[in-house]
Scaffold this active site. Structure first.
Site, short mmCIF file in Angstrom:
data_model
loop_
_atom_site.label_atom_id
_atom_site.label_comp_id
_atom_site.label_asym_id
_atom_site.label_seq_id
_atom_site.Cartn_x
_atom_site.Cartn_y
_atom_site.Cartn_z
N MET A 79 -25.81 -17.79 -5.70
CA MET A 79 -24.91 -16.64 -5.72
C MET A 79 -24.05 -16.67 -4.47
SD MET A 79 -27.85 -13.88 -6.81
CE MET A 79 -28.82 -14.33 -5.37
N ASP A 80 -22.84 -17.17 -4.60
CA ASP A 80 -21.99 -17.40 -3.44
C ASP A 80 -20.70 -16.62 -3.55
OD1 ASP A 80 -21.30 -18.52 -0.98
OD2 ASP A 80 -20.37 -20.28 -1.90
#
Length: 304
Positions: A79-80
């Site tokens: 999750m960036d």
């Protein structure tokens, strides 16, 4: 990845809300940007016969174009993009992580709805210990609050929770919380939520090798017994029925896996989404799943 930072009085954001309310999410103005509809109202699983449960699951329709028999069993997510999302909007970084938590919550709702069995998220890497102590302390506290506040929902919805990584480095209170929630959800089997905290793929392989070496030293196995299976059985994901992700998603347009599930992802299908994690919505997930279902997984062989 410092991606699970919830609301904090230190960061002067809104007060905490309950996190994992998968099937009872109340839509707010903030949620409108994500495009995730609430799950359809159904009877709870408690008290239902197995055939009734199966009927409910079959009644939930997949988005057009997706095939139920080709859905991945295990999806892993890097999750960036939370910080960039906040900066683009002139907000403080915690607001980006707050939006990222909403995306994670809705992502897991869809996984439950569409029959995906396992989700592993990269919450805090070993390298993140190099960040400022104040920031790390806040993240640890928020992860602990996240797990505690979600316990009732995990139990009610049949979700098993597992934490992978070097948890000896996290605060003692978080260690106790991890032990409690893993024990209380151990027998749940509808869905498996795995959170990687103080984790890296290289750490995982090294600790597995040490475990195998200790077995040789103790005379449990011989050197000749060491093979891929022997190592895989010592990896952190040994807690999982399906330890190797079928699909690994990374958001924000970065084209790397950042030391995440290195062994387990040897034959994972990779999908790199341009959307920042808080903007990763239903349409993006459908695109990733559609791409996955159009690939041929040969595992080094050939189709005749």
């Amino acid at each position: 990845m410092l991606s699970l930072r919830l609301r904090s009085s230190v960061c002067k954001t809104l007060p905490p809300q309950k996190f994992f309310q998968f099937f009872s999410h109340q839509k707010t103005s903030d949620d409108q940007t994500h495009g995730f509809p609430p799950l359809p109202a159904t009877k709870t699983n408690s008290g239902l016969k197995e055939e009734e449960k199966g009927g409910i699951e079959q009644a939930i329709q997949l988005p057009e174009g997706l095939r139920r028999e080709s859905m991945p069993r295990h999806v892993a997510v890097i999750m960036d993009g939370n910080s960039r999302w906040a900066r683009q909007r002139g907000m403080l970084t915690p607001s980006g992580h707050e939006a990222g938590v909403r995306s994670l919550k809705e992502f897991i709702r869809l996984c439950l709805q569409w029959g995906i069995k396992v989700v592993t998220v990269f919450a805090f890497s070993i390298d993140n210990w190099n960040r400022p102590k104040e920031e790390v302390d806040i993240v640890m506290t928020m992860i602990e609050n996240l797990l505690k506040s979600g316990l009732d929902d995990f139990i009610r919805e049949g979700t098993r929770v597992s934490i992978i990584g070097d948890t000896s480095r996290v605060p003692k209170s978080l260690q106790r919380t991890i032990c409690d929630i893993e024990e209380m959800t151990r027998e749940n089997s509808k869905f498996h939520f795995i959170m990687a905290i103080s984790y890296s793929g290289t750490y995982d392989v090294v600790q597995a090798c040490k475990s195998v070496a200790q077995k040789v030293k103790d005379g449990v196995i011989q050197v000749e017994d060491i093979n891929e299976s022997a190592v895989q059985q010592e990896l952190e994901t040994k807690c999982c029925e399906f330890p190797c992700p079928d699909l690994l998603i990374r958001t924000s347009g970065e084209l790397r896996i950042s030391n995440f599930l290195l062994w387990q992802s040897a034959y994972s299908e990779l999908f790199f989404a341009k959307a920042l994690w808080p903007d990763f919505g239903k349409a993006d997930f459908v695109e990733a799943l559609t791409s996955y279902q159009h690939r041929q997984r040969r595992y080094g062989g050939r189709y005749s």
